[in-house]
Design a protein around this motif. Structure first.
Motif, PDB file in Angstrom:
ATOM      1  N   VAL A 111      -3.323  10.860  -1.930  1.00  0.00           N
ATOM      2  CA  VAL A 111      -3.282   9.529  -2.786  1.00  0.00           C
ATOM      3  C   VAL A 111      -1.933  10.155  -3.207  1.00  0.00           C
ATOM      4  CG1 VAL A 111      -4.701   8.890  -4.221  1.00  0.00           C
ATOM      5  CG2 VAL A 111      -5.669  10.145  -2.838  1.00  0.00           C
ATOM      6  N   PRO A 112      -1.271   9.055  -4.024  1.00  0.00           N
ATOM      7  CA  PRO A 112      -0.371   9.017  -4.585  1.00  0.00           C
ATOM      8  C   PRO A 112      -0.328   9.814  -5.808  1.00  0.00           C
ATOM      9  CG  PRO A 112      -0.355   7.035  -3.590  1.00  0.00           C
ATOM     10  CD  PRO A 112      -1.526   7.737  -2.956  1.00  0.00           C
ATOM     11  N   THR A 152       0.685  -1.557   0.127  1.00  0.00           N
ATOM     12  CA  THR A 152      -0.116  -0.018   0.197  1.00  0.00           C
ATOM     13  C   THR A 152       0.738   1.291   0.068  1.00  0.00           C
ATOM     14  OG1 THR A 152      -1.845  -0.904   0.990  1.00  0.00           O
ATOM     15  CG2 THR A 152      -1.953   1.053   1.404  1.00  0.00           C
ATOM     16  N   ALA A 153       0.922   1.847  -0.943  1.00  0.00           N
ATOM     17  CA  ALA A 153       1.429   3.422  -1.284  1.00  0.00           C
ATOM     18  C   ALA A 153       0.779   4.645   0.082  1.00  0.00           C
ATOM     19  CB  ALA A 153       1.203   4.197  -3.027  1.00  0.00           C
ATOM     20  N   ARG A 154       2.019   4.846   0.579  1.00  0.00           N
ATOM     21  CA  ARG A 154       1.917   6.295   1.136  1.00  0.00           C
ATOM     22  C   ARG A 154       3.240   6.896   1.093  1.00  0.00           C
ATOM     23  NH1 ARG A 154       5.530   6.170   6.077  1.00  0.00           N
ATOM     24  NH2 ARG A 154       7.021   4.749   5.805  1.00  0.00           N
ATOM     25  N   THR A 155       2.079   8.574   1.164  1.00  0.00           N
ATOM     26  CA  THR A 155       2.719  10.320   0.771  1.00  0.00           C
ATOM     27  C   THR A 155       2.962  10.530   2.174  1.00  0.00           C
ATOM     28  OG1 THR A 155       0.727  10.965   0.578  1.00  0.00           O
ATOM     29  CG2 THR A 155       2.330  10.131  -1.324  1.00  0.00           C
ATOM     30  N   LEU A 175       3.015   5.889  -9.067  1.00  0.00           N
ATOM     31  CA  LEU A 175       2.948   4.120  -9.003  1.00  0.00           C
ATOM     32  C   LEU A 175       3.273   3.692 -10.218  1.00  0.00           C
ATOM     33  CD1 LEU A 175      -0.805   4.672  -7.531  1.00  0.00           C
ATOM     34  CD2 LEU A 175       0.845   3.987  -6.312  1.00  0.00           C
ATOM     35  N   LEU A 186       7.975   6.072  -4.295  1.00  0.00           N
ATOM     36  CA  LEU A 186       7.019   6.455  -3.286  1.00  0.00           C
ATOM     37  C   LEU A 186       7.125   4.768  -1.598  1.00  0.00           C
ATOM     38  CD1 LEU A 186       3.702   5.948  -5.150  1.00  0.00           C
ATOM     39  CD2 LEU A 186       4.643   8.457  -3.893  1.00  0.00           C
ATOM     40  N   ARG A 221      -0.231   9.204  -9.988  1.00  0.00           N
ATOM     41  CA  ARG A 221      -0.888   7.985 -10.577  1.00  0.00           C
ATOM     42  C   ARG A 221       0.882   7.605 -11.800  1.00  0.00           C
ATOM     43  NH1 ARG A 221      -3.614   3.296 -11.165  1.00  0.00           N
ATOM     44  NH2 ARG A 221      -3.731   2.659 -13.819  1.00  0.00           N
ATOM     45  N   GLY A 249      -5.613  -0.048  -7.921  1.00  0.00           N
ATOM     46  CA  GLY A 249      -5.791   1.755  -7.618  1.00  0.00           C
ATOM     47  C   GLY A 249      -4.315   1.935  -6.798  1.00  0.00           C
ATOM     48  N   ASN A 250      -4.460   1.793  -5.193  1.00  0.00           N
ATOM     49  CA  ASN A 250      -2.853   2.557  -4.457  1.00  0.00           C
ATOM     50  C   ASN A 250      -2.331   2.099  -4.410  1.00  0.00           C
ATOM     51  OD1 ASN A 250      -3.862   5.162  -4.915  1.00  0.00           O
ATOM     52  ND2 ASN A 250      -5.016   5.455  -3.342  1.00  0.00           N
ATOM     53  N   ASN A 251      -3.013   0.726  -4.561  1.00  0.00           N
ATOM     54  CA  ASN A 251      -1.441  -0.663  -3.662  1.00  0.00           C
ATOM     55  C   ASN A 251      -0.778  -1.346  -5.502  1.00  0.00           C
ATOM     56  OD1 ASN A 251      -3.076  -0.201  -1.478  1.00  0.00           O
ATOM     57  ND2 ASN A 251      -4.398  -1.808  -1.807  1.00  0.00           N
TER      58      ASN A 251
END
Length: 586
Positions: free
Chosen positions: A61-62, A53-56, A67, A368, A64, A92-94
């Motif tokens: 929201v990271p 799972t991306a985190r900032t 990602l 990320l 695109r 998605g964000n994963n």
């Protein structure tokens, strides 16, 4: 006497095909792990699925594009680490990494941010214990240096194991590890002006995101653990819990000092600003430690990084420099000479750990940070059930094809069945070898590609046989029709297979995931189809045409067209005979 076009010596071709089969199965039997089973994909044998799972820093929201870039880097890491049959999918964000078999442990490390930085070690590390003594009550007898004195090169006390970096001309003696200093105390220090300036990494402003608590934790950690105030540094060092999740993982400022732990969670450090960024790494390779046990990672730098690192090591001989990966100290060797060439990173690595780290560093850092996720076991039950259903459907289809060929072509239908069986032998051996050599894994999509390719192979037989019937219909015998039919059918077969292979190649280039497996098996089967048609089917038909038994119109399935051909042969004779009688009567 001129040779009839298309006439061949069948036994030479069959002997060549037999030689190919013998070579393939000899490689299967005497190379690699000597297993006769192809590698299976996750849908057929089960495996591991890891979700990252991306985190900032701001919790927003990271982007695109970041990602997509992270997905591409992780795919490169998958290929570089030799994880075969893995899929990297952006959801998605994963980012979901799916690995077949028991290679899940490798997949866990693929989401590492891999921000490698080289920082100077300030003072001495202390043990990472829950109960830390208050500031100023250390038992190590450390003294506070005068103002302005540089203590960034304090060497570790007796009993601490360090790993010195080798010079460009050869490896320096070194020992593994960065063990803790149990009784060490941290002295207030000022930073050396000899440190090479490091460019600050831009980060988005905290706050306003989806997770304000996370942004606040990062801001608080920066205010304490990256403070330039010496008292604040000591307080942060003593308060740091190495076993707790690190909010600064992937977010530390390279231009500021850093209070952090080592990867073993046994020691805590104060580090100076970054000397060399990991973006200056040109290559990274794992190798066995020639000066001790375990494995090391050999690094080579780009031109700018090599100069900065060489100038720094030349000015700080006898001092410690820490290799920091994602905010954690991997190794803190003592500099024993100016290093303008290759450098080694040691940290009690085993072979797999060294290879994983080298592969991660080789392909650069992710744009990320990702939350660590436990690997989940994926069952192969559904895939096996689908495979069983697909194989049953394929078997029924093949039986129907065989029955139709026997009814319509008779002996030629038998040759079709024999050619398909021999084609299956070659395909199976190639699958086993590709699994060993390039890590190819067979999944449900690949099985579908093979089933479609069987139809393409059968089409090649039909083209040849129908052209053969046309020649017999024109009045030629079975024996004389075979070479002429082959010459005319050969071009059509090559054209059809070329179109199928081109379609498979384009699909493989443009597709992702399991569709690539379908395209790969389809293209490979198309190539093998040509091998079987040229080296097996055509020679077998030529042999059958030379046999009195198999050349019989009744057995060959050419009886109906042979009658038409016989009638056409008689018509010119009857016409000629009729014309001759009229002339004589006149």
């Amino acid at each position: 006497m001129a040779t009839t076009p298309g006439r061949i010596r069948p036994w030479r071709y069959l002997a060549g095909f037999a030689g190919i089969v013998v070579v393939l199965y000899a490689l299967v039997a005497f190379t690699g792990d000597r297993s006769f089973a192809p590698k299976l994909g996750i849908d057929l044998q089960g495996g591991t699925r890891v979700t990252l799972t991306a985190r900032t820093e701001s919790g927003q929201v990271p982007p695109r594009d970041q990602l997509v870039q992270a997905q591409a880097i992780i795919e490169q890491r998958v290929n570089g680490l030799g994880v075969s049959g893995a899929e990297v999918v952006l959801d998605g964000n994963n980012i979901t990494i799916t690995v077949p078999g028991d290679q899940g442990e490798q997949a866990r490390s693929l989401g590492q941010t891999a921000q490698l930085r080289i920082r100077p070690v300030v003072g001495q590390p202390i043990a990472a214990s829950p109960a830390a003594p208050p500031v100023g009550q250390g038992t190590g007898g450390a003294t506070t240096p005068p103002a302005g004195q540089d203590t960034g090169g304090t060497t570790p006390p007796a009993g601490e194991s360090t790993a010195p970096a080798p010079s460009g001309g050869g490896a320096q003696p070194q020992s593994q590890g960065t063990g803790p200093v149990v009784d060490g105390a941290v002295a207030p220090v000022s930073y050396s002006t000899a440190l090479a300036p490091a460019q600050q990494q831009p980060t988005p402003p905290p706050g306003g995101g989806e997770d304000p608590a996370k942004a606040a934790a990062i801001a608080e950690a920066k205010a304490t653990r990256q403070s330039t105030d010496q008292v604040t540094q000591q307080q942060a060092l003593l308060a740091l819990d190495c076993n707790a999740p690190d909010p600064l993982r992937g977010y530390d400022d390279s231009s500021l000092p850093l209070v952090t732990c080592d990867q073993d969670k046994t020691a805590k450090y104060i580090l100076g600003p970054t000397v060399v960024e990991g973006t200056q790494i040109a290559s990274a390779q794992a190798s066995q430690n020639q000066q001790g046990v375990g494995y090391v990672v050999d690094l080579s730098f780009k031109a700018d990084g090599s100069k900065a690192w060489g100038d720094y090591t030349a000015a700080h001989i006898g001092e410690q420099a820490a290799f920091v990966l994602d905010g954690e100290v991997v190794s803190a060797p003592t500099i024993q000479g100016a290093l303008y060439g290759n450098t080694q990173v040691s940290g009690n690595f085993n072979q797999q750990q060294a290879q994983d780290l080298a592969g991660i560093l080789r392909y650069g850092s992710l744009p990320l940070s990702f939350e660590a996720s436990d690997a989940q076991t994926v069952s192969a039950t559904l895939g096996l059930a689908s495979l069983e259903a697909g194989l049953i459907a394929g078997a029924i289809g093949l039986v129907l094809v065989f029955v139709y060929c026997l009814f319509y072509y008779r002996v030629l239908g038998v040759l079709t069945i024999l050619s398909l069986v021999l084609s299956g032998l070659v395909v199976y051996a190639v699958l086993v070898l590709l699994g060993r050599w390039i890590g190819f894994t067979l999944d449900l999509a690949g099985v579908a590609g093979f089933i479609v390719a069987i139809g393409i192979t059968a089409d090649s037989f039909v083209i040849f046989f129908e052209r053969l019937k046309d020649e017999v219909r024109e009045g030629r015998s079975f024996r004389s029709a075979v070479p002429r039919a082959w010459v005319r059918a050969r071009r059509t077969i090559l054209t059809a297979d070329a179109v199928s292979f081109l379609a498979a190649a384009v699909l493989y280039i443009l597709a992702v995931g399991q569709v690539k497996g379908f395209a790969f098996t389809l293209g490979m089967s198309t190539v093998l189809d040509l091998v079987v048609v040229f080296l097996v089917t055509h020679p077998l038909v030529a042999l059958a045409s030379n046999s009195k038994i198999f050349g019989s119109p009744t057995l060959s399935g050419l009886g109906a067209v042979a009658k038409i051909g016989a009638q056409r042969r008689r018509q010119p004779r009857e016409t000629a005979g009729s014309g001759s009688g009229t002339s004589k009567g006149a």
